[in-house]
Design a protein around this motif. Structure first.
Motif, PDB file in Angstrom:
ATOM      1  N   ILE A  50       0.842  -1.186   0.000  1.00  0.00           N
ATOM      2  CA  ILE A  50       0.000   0.000   0.000  1.00  0.00           C
ATOM      3  C   ILE A  50       0.878   1.236   0.000  1.00  0.00           C
ATOM      4  O   ILE A  50       1.903   1.281   0.688  1.00  0.00           O
ATOM      5  N   LYS A  54      -2.871   6.072   0.151  1.00  0.00           N
ATOM      6  CA  LYS A  54      -4.106   5.302   0.288  1.00  0.00           C
ATOM      7  C   LYS A  54      -4.293   4.868   1.739  1.00  0.00           C
ATOM      8  O   LYS A  54      -3.354   4.885   2.533  1.00  0.00           O
ATOM      9  N   ASN A  57      -6.014  -1.267   0.749  1.00  0.00           N
ATOM     10  CA  ASN A  57      -5.775  -1.972  -0.507  1.00  0.00           C
ATOM     11  C   ASN A  57      -6.203  -3.419  -0.319  1.00  0.00           C
ATOM     12  O   ASN A  57      -5.873  -4.044   0.691  1.00  0.00           O
ATOM     13  N   ASP A  59      -6.772  -7.395  -2.009  1.00  0.00           N
ATOM     14  CA  ASP A  59      -6.408  -8.356  -3.050  1.00  0.00           C
ATOM     15  C   ASP A  59      -6.913  -9.717  -2.609  1.00  0.00           C
ATOM     16  O   ASP A  59      -6.279 -10.414  -1.811  1.00  0.00           O
ATOM     17  N   THR A  63      -6.421  -7.887   2.811  1.00  0.00           N
ATOM     18  CA  THR A  63      -6.655  -6.448   2.803  1.00  0.00           C
ATOM     19  C   THR A  63      -5.654  -5.804   3.748  1.00  0.00           C
ATOM     20  O   THR A  63      -5.480  -6.278   4.879  1.00  0.00           O
TER      21      THR A  63
END
Lengths: 110, 115
Positions: A50, A54, A57, A59, A63
């Motif tokens: 990340i 941000k 994130n 995937d 997370t």
């Protein structure tokens, strides 16, 4: 001076539940954060990263959340699977140097 | 297999001897990193190459340590006059691109034991 800290050396979770691994850092100049997974006798394997611009994130089952004001990041694994059992390292960078935490050993109980 | 490879996987040496480790990164990866990991710790950054240029060195890297990447491909890490405190896992990683915001691929490491 440990700039990246993982205060929980180990964590046990039931299969199917959420695993939450935590990481704290001290250097406000860090702008990129990563999580790695490591099995015995292997090198670390990249999981997810990340950027500091941000706060989340995602995937798949993984997370990463970043709270810059608290200098804290966490990795959530949902649902946890027995194959997730490994040592997890968080890392942070400012430029080309990467700083790793001491790792959290996750055990997912079937 | 096109992953990062390291040789040897294990090295046992006597204090005072010199040792050299080799890392072969993923081909075409221009960035190469060396780390040291001791028991119960995370990897500690030692040095970083972009192509053949050594751009960063940790202050952990004493003058007994030297690293090279002569043609921008494989790299070697040499430790002279080894000490027992040098016993550790030495990890190599590589990544591509012009930015440090790229995934590092790690090799399996070389475990050094200094007797």
């Amino acid at each position: 001076d440990q700039q990246v800290k993982q205060n929980s050396p180990s964590l046990s979770v039931q299969e199917g539940r959420i695993s939450i691994l935590n990481c704290d850092y001290t250097n406000s100049m860090f702008d990129y954060f990563l999580w790695y997974k490591k099995y015995p006798a292997e090198g670390p394997t990249f999981l997810i990263s990340i950027s500091s611009i941000k706060d989340k994130n995602e995937d798949g089952r993984f997370t990463v959340f970043l709270n810059k004001s608290a200098k804290h990041l966490s990795l959530h694994i949902v649902p946890s699977q027995p194959g997730d059992s490994a040592v997890y390292f968080c890392a942070a960078s400012a430029g080309n140097q990467f700083y790793f935490g001491t790792g959290t050993s996750l055990t997912v109980i079937p | 297999d096109t992953g990062v490879s390291q040789d040897p996987r294990h090295k046992i040496t006597k204090r005072g001897q010199n040792v050299t480790f080799r890392c072969d990164p993923i081909s075409e990866h221009n960035r190469l990193y060396w780390y040291r990991q001791t028991l119960g710790q995370g990897p500690e950054f030692l040095t970083y190459f972009q192509n053949e240029a050594q751009l960063e060195k940790s202050r952990l890297l004493s003058d007994r340590f030297s690293a090279e990447r002569p043609k921008g491909s494989f790299s070697t890490l040499e430790i002279q006059r080894t000490e027992q405190g040098d016993s550790a896992m030495y990890l190599c990683a590589s990544s591509s691109g012009s930015s440090s915001y790229n995934e590092q691929f790690f090799g399996p490491g070389t475990r050094l034991t200094v007797l």
